[in-house]
Design a protein around this motif. Structure first.
Motif: not given
Ligand SMILES: [Ca+2]
Ligand SMILES: [Ca+2]
Ligand SMILES: [Ca+2]
Length: 213
Positions: A30-34, A39-41, A61-64, A70-74
């Protein structure tokens, strides 16, 4: 937000059907970032924060997104030798999906169930995910997606030119300049040629040893 430019090694024996079967694999991490966090931009922040992703473990994981941000996940992964990799994504929302080498996109795709793959030299890379042209809200089912990173078989051979950081086919002053630019950074990409997650004199020696202008 907008992207600024953008292990043990074992070969997966069976890859899940994709994208014709848009059912995600069973979650393994599971992605750690809520949702709503930063925390993972990655490349969108000066500190380049990322999260690790393990090969062969489906990450939920989640994004919004809204009309402004917008949320960017790396998700960071390390290659200790040249390897061909494939990253797959499952989502109900359109997403932008990429493999990133120190903030430069190596390969990218757009879709709901999509993938990207690349033959990469040793180094530190990221899988990049962000919603595209939609506004999933935190808490909604549409904010959840799944990512799976796999190693592909070594046939056909994956033999990238060591030191050719810009993938031009030569090892020259441009590659040297890129290595020096990433000296001491937390996002070394393919400049980390020995896979120890830092860019230092050992990598410089390897680049000069491969010099082929
Ligand atoms: Ca996220
Ligand atoms: Ca080059
Ligand atoms: Ca290194």
């Amino acid at each position: 937000m907008v992207v600024s430019v953008l292990l043990a090694l074992s070969v997966a024996s069976t890859l899940p059907a994709h994208p014709s079967d848009c059912t995600p694999p069973a979650p393994g991490a599971k992605e750690a970032e809520s949702c709503g966090g930063h925390t993972n931009d990655g490349c969108d922040l000066l500190s380049h924060p990322t999260e690790p992703i393990d090969f062969g473990v489906a990450l939920v994981a989640t994004f919004w997104s809204n009309d402004v941000q917008r949320d960017t996940d790396f998700f960071r992964f390390v290659l200790t030798k040249p390897s061909r990799v494939i990253a797959r994504a499952w989502s109900t929302e359109l997403l932008q999906f990429a493999i990133v080498d120190a903030c430069f996109i190596v390969d990218s795709n757009v879709g709901t169930c999509t993938d990207v793959q690349a033959c990469l030299p040793a180094g530190v890379y990221n899988v990049f995910v962000a919603p595209l042209d939609s506004n999933p809200a935190c808490g909604a089912a549409s904010s959840t997606y799944t990512v799976l990173l796999e190693l592909l078989p070594a046939d056909p051979a994956c033999t990238p030119l060591m030191g050719d950081i810009d993938r031009s086919g030569t090892v020259d002053g441009i590659d040297l300049s890129m290595l020096l630019d990433r000296w001491g950074t937390t996002d070394p990409g393919s400049c980390d040629m020995n896979g120890d997650q830092t860019v230092d004199g050992r990598d410089l020696g390897m680049l000069l040893g491969a010099w082929a202008p």
